[in-house]
Design a protein around this motif. Structure first.
Motif, short mmCIF file in Angstrom:
data_model
loop_
_atom_site.label_atom_id
_atom_site.label_comp_id
_atom_site.label_asym_id
_atom_site.label_seq_id
_atom_site.Cartn_x
_atom_site.Cartn_y
_atom_site.Cartn_z
N LEU A 47 0.83 -1.20 0.00
CA LEU A 47 0.00 0.00 0.00
C LEU A 47 0.87 1.25 0.00
O LEU A 47 0.57 2.25 -0.67
N ILE A 48 1.96 1.20 0.75
CA ILE A 48 2.86 2.35 0.86
C ILE A 48 3.62 2.55 -0.45
O ILE A 48 3.79 3.68 -0.92
N VAL A 49 4.07 1.46 -1.05
CA VAL A 49 4.74 1.55 -2.35
C VAL A 49 3.80 2.15 -3.39
O VAL A 49 4.20 3.03 -4.18
N GLU A 50 2.57 1.71 -3.41
CA GLU A 50 1.61 2.19 -4.40
C GLU A 50 1.37 3.69 -4.27
O GLU A 50 1.25 4.40 -5.28
N GLU A 51 1.28 4.19 -3.04
CA GLU A 51 1.04 5.62 -2.89
C GLU A 51 2.27 6.42 -3.31
O GLU A 51 2.15 7.51 -3.88
N ALA A 52 3.47 5.90 -3.06
CA ALA A 52 4.67 6.59 -3.50
C ALA A 52 4.73 6.65 -5.02
O ALA A 52 5.05 7.70 -5.62
N VAL A 53 4.42 5.54 -5.67
CA VAL A 53 4.43 5.49 -7.13
C VAL A 53 3.40 6.47 -7.70
O VAL A 53 3.65 7.12 -8.73
N ALA A 54 2.27 6.61 -7.04
CA ALA A 54 1.23 7.54 -7.50
C ALA A 54 1.70 8.98 -7.49
O ALA A 54 1.15 9.83 -8.19
N LEU A 103 6.06 -2.08 -10.39
CA LEU A 103 5.65 -0.80 -9.83
C LEU A 103 6.78 0.22 -9.86
O LEU A 103 6.57 1.41 -10.11
N ALA A 104 7.99 -0.24 -9.58
CA ALA A 104 9.15 0.66 -9.49
C ALA A 104 10.41 -0.17 -9.58
O ALA A 104 10.37 -1.40 -9.63
#
Length: 298
Positions: A47-54, A103-104
């Motif tokens: 969840l944290i990775v996804e928000e950073a990528v956003a 994702l990254a």
């Protein structure tokens, strides 16, 4: 002096602090990192990775410990599993796990050195940060449930001010003995307030505001030499709060009140609340769960 918005360098890297032992969740975390505890079908750290990528992050720097191999496996490709899923006609699942790995760019750094503290992971990862490069820092066990990701809200405030930005939430002053509380002054663009000091757990009578500092930072590289020179606090640790306070004496630091619901999964009850809250929002089984809870609470 605030730099022009069009001259700011975009943050493309995020440091995620993921070296904690997770002792509150033993024996579960003996074999599985606490950051991999599932929020329904995704681990907290995803969840944290996804928000950073956003928010435009393309490189995730995971600062981990010796028991965290499962994190690396989760964000790696699994060709065998993908092939097996496709053979069974589960292309959607195969695409989903492939997308997680894409994702990254993921970089893993082992946390080491003393004194410890939540600023230590930044020191361990600083060689990966350029001298003129702003960067995010997140803890791997807390996240926001929000329409606009926390990282994007921090980015908006950074682009408006050109300075380091920290996450703030509004709390009851009666709870000021549980948080680092922010002393603030001028409001700036981007929904940010200038933070003059963070005061650790001052209590209701001594808190300078009802704004608490929680995980999530977009920091300018000016803080790196401050962290490197930081002296241990009374607990023998170097902390981001102490370094931010010192930075605030040299330059402006801002706090953004994050629009959303903050979830801390650091203990069992808070973790359960996070799971239930997100489950209730699911279209596929949220209404049925709500009905079950109503019946159960009778």
């Amino acid at each position: 002096m605030i730099r022009r918005r069009d001259s700011l360098k975009k943050p493309t890297k995020a440091i995620i602090c993921a070296a904690g032992l997770g002792t509150r969740f033993l024996p579960q975390t003996k074999a599985m990192p606490k950051e991999m505890l599932p929020i329904i079908d995704r681990p907290v750290i995803q969840l944290i990775v996804e928000e950073a990528v956003a928010a435009g992050v393309t490189e995730i720097i995971m600062v981990t410990g010796s028991t965290k191999r499962a994190i690396e496996d989760h964000f790696d490709r699994s060709d065998e599993l993908e092939a097996e899923l496709r053979e069974k006609g589960k292309d959607d699942k195969a695409d989903e796990i492939k997308a997680v790995a894409e994702l990254a760019n993921f970089v893993y750094v082992r946390q080491k050195g003393t004194p410890k503290g939540n600023a230590r992971p930044v020191l361990n990862a600083q060689h990966l940060i350029d001298d003129d490069e702003p960067f995010f820092v997140f803890f791997a066990d807390d996240f926001f449930r929000s329409e606009v990701p926390r990282a994007k809200q921090l980015l908006d405030a950074y682009e408006a001010t050109g300075k380091s930005v920290i996450s703030l939430i509004e709390v009851d002053k009666a709870d000021a003995d549980k948080y680092g509380m922010a002393a603030i002054k001028d409001e700036a663009a981007g929904g940010a307030y200038q933070v003059t000091e963070l005061i650790e757990k001052p209590g209701a009578d001594n808190t300078p505001s009802n704004l608490a500092s929680v995980g999530g930072y977009l920091l300018t590289p000016d803080i790196l030499p401050i962290i490197a020179d930081e002296k241990p606090d009374k607990n023998g640790e170097i902390t981001l709060a102490d370094s931010i306070n010192e930075l605030a004496q040299q330059d402006a630091v801002y706090g953004r009140i994050i629009d959303g619901i903050w979830h801390d999964t650091g203990n069992q009850l808070k973790y359960i609340k996070a799971v239930v809250d997100l489950a209730l929002e699911r279209d596929d089984f949220g209404p049925e769960l709500a009905e079950y809870l109503r019946e159960r609470l009778k």
